[in-house]
Scaffold this active site. Sequence first.
Site, PDB file in Angstrom:
ATOM      1  N   HIS A 138      -3.392   1.184   7.649  1.00  0.00           N
ATOM      2  CA  HIS A 138      -2.566   1.758   7.807  1.00  0.00           C
ATOM      3  C   HIS A 138      -2.449   3.025   6.862  1.00  0.00           C
ATOM      4  CE1 HIS A 138       1.799   1.035   7.456  1.00  0.00           C
ATOM      5  NE2 HIS A 138       1.424   1.993   6.624  1.00  0.00           N
ATOM      6  N   GLU A 139      -3.069   2.528   5.814  1.00  0.00           N
ATOM      7  CA  GLU A 139      -2.949   4.143   4.534  1.00  0.00           C
ATOM      8  C   GLU A 139      -3.207   5.105   5.254  1.00  0.00           C
ATOM      9  OE1 GLU A 139      -0.326   3.272   3.163  1.00  0.00           O
ATOM     10  OE2 GLU A 139      -0.072   1.589   2.853  1.00  0.00           O
ATOM     11  N   GLN A 142       2.884   9.887   0.930  1.00  0.00           N
ATOM     12  CA  GLN A 142       4.381   9.663   1.243  1.00  0.00           C
ATOM     13  C   GLN A 142       5.732   9.785  -0.312  1.00  0.00           C
ATOM     14  OE1 GLN A 142       2.517   5.063   2.144  1.00  0.00           O
ATOM     15  NE2 GLN A 142       4.481   5.165   2.850  1.00  0.00           N
ATOM     16  N   GLY A 164       0.895  -0.798  -0.043  1.00  0.00           N
ATOM     17  CA  GLY A 164      -0.016  -0.344   0.041  1.00  0.00           C
ATOM     18  C   GLY A 164       1.029   1.003   0.105  1.00  0.00           C
ATOM     19  N   HIS A 185      -1.812   7.504   7.405  1.00  0.00           N
ATOM     20  CA  HIS A 185      -0.667   8.502   6.834  1.00  0.00           C
ATOM     21  C   HIS A 185      -1.799   9.733   6.025  1.00  0.00           C
ATOM     22  CE1 HIS A 185       3.074   6.414   5.866  1.00  0.00           C
ATOM     23  NE2 HIS A 185       2.022   5.006   5.455  1.00  0.00           N
ATOM     24  N   CYS A 242       6.705  -0.536   7.082  1.00  0.00           N
ATOM     25  CA  CYS A 242       6.281   0.797   5.990  1.00  0.00           C
ATOM     26  C   CYS A 242       7.338   1.657   4.593  1.00  0.00           C
ATOM     27  CB  CYS A 242       6.269   1.661   7.058  1.00  0.00           C
ATOM     28  SG  CYS A 242       5.004   3.534   6.197  1.00  0.00           S
ATOM     29  N   LEU A 243       7.402   1.679   3.774  1.00  0.00           N
ATOM     30  CA  LEU A 243       7.932   2.336   2.805  1.00  0.00           C
ATOM     31  C   LEU A 243       8.637   3.999   3.632  1.00  0.00           C
ATOM     32  CD1 LEU A 243       6.522   1.129  -0.123  1.00  0.00           C
ATOM     33  CD2 LEU A 243       8.314  -0.233   0.788  1.00  0.00           C
TER      34      LEU A 243
HETATM   35 NI    NI Z   1       3.404   3.357   5.372  1.00  0.00          NI
END
Ligand code: NI
Length: 181
Positions: A145-146, A51, A46, A149, A103-104
């Site tokens: 989670h997204e 991000q 995701g 963000h 997480c990226l």
């Molecule tokens: Ni993330």
Amino acid sequence: MSVLQVFTFPHPVLTQEAKPVARFDSELKQLADNMLETMYAEGGIGLAANQVGQLKRLIVVDLRNEDQEELAKPRPERHREPRIFVNPSLLDASGETVTEEACLSVVDFTAEVKRAQRIVVGYQTLAGEAREETLEDLAAVCLQHEMDHLAGKLFIDHLPPLKRQIVKRRLAKIAKLAKSA
Ligand code: NI
């Protein structure tokens, strides 16, 4: 399509709130395509617009991207299931599940996070059509989670205060070292 830069902690864009998408135009479609390409390149399941430095309420997801069997296939044979959520909102949440999250935007760190096991999410498509969907387990966790963000929150913000402080200090130090290297 192009792969975009993924901003990592402690970049301030990750702590800012994304704004609702009002224009469903080719620019939005292109951003979504580029975010998908970026997510595939980075091996995430995701990605939220924050991000990649865009404060827009836009999320892309492909749960198959963490499937090891799927990842082992040569690229043209991979079966992708890209999903795009514009202006997502949580309409209902129930149950509880604990997942080891990564997480990226949080380099080399994972932690267990407790979230709702089942959610109902309202969102719009790239064409602006309103939809509603019930998601469970990994799909529900990923969306939560997204959506965090989009609210300027990271999964490490779910850690107990003391642990959170220690982890954030350590991650900031690593980021600083990486920058000066
Ligand atoms: Ni993330």
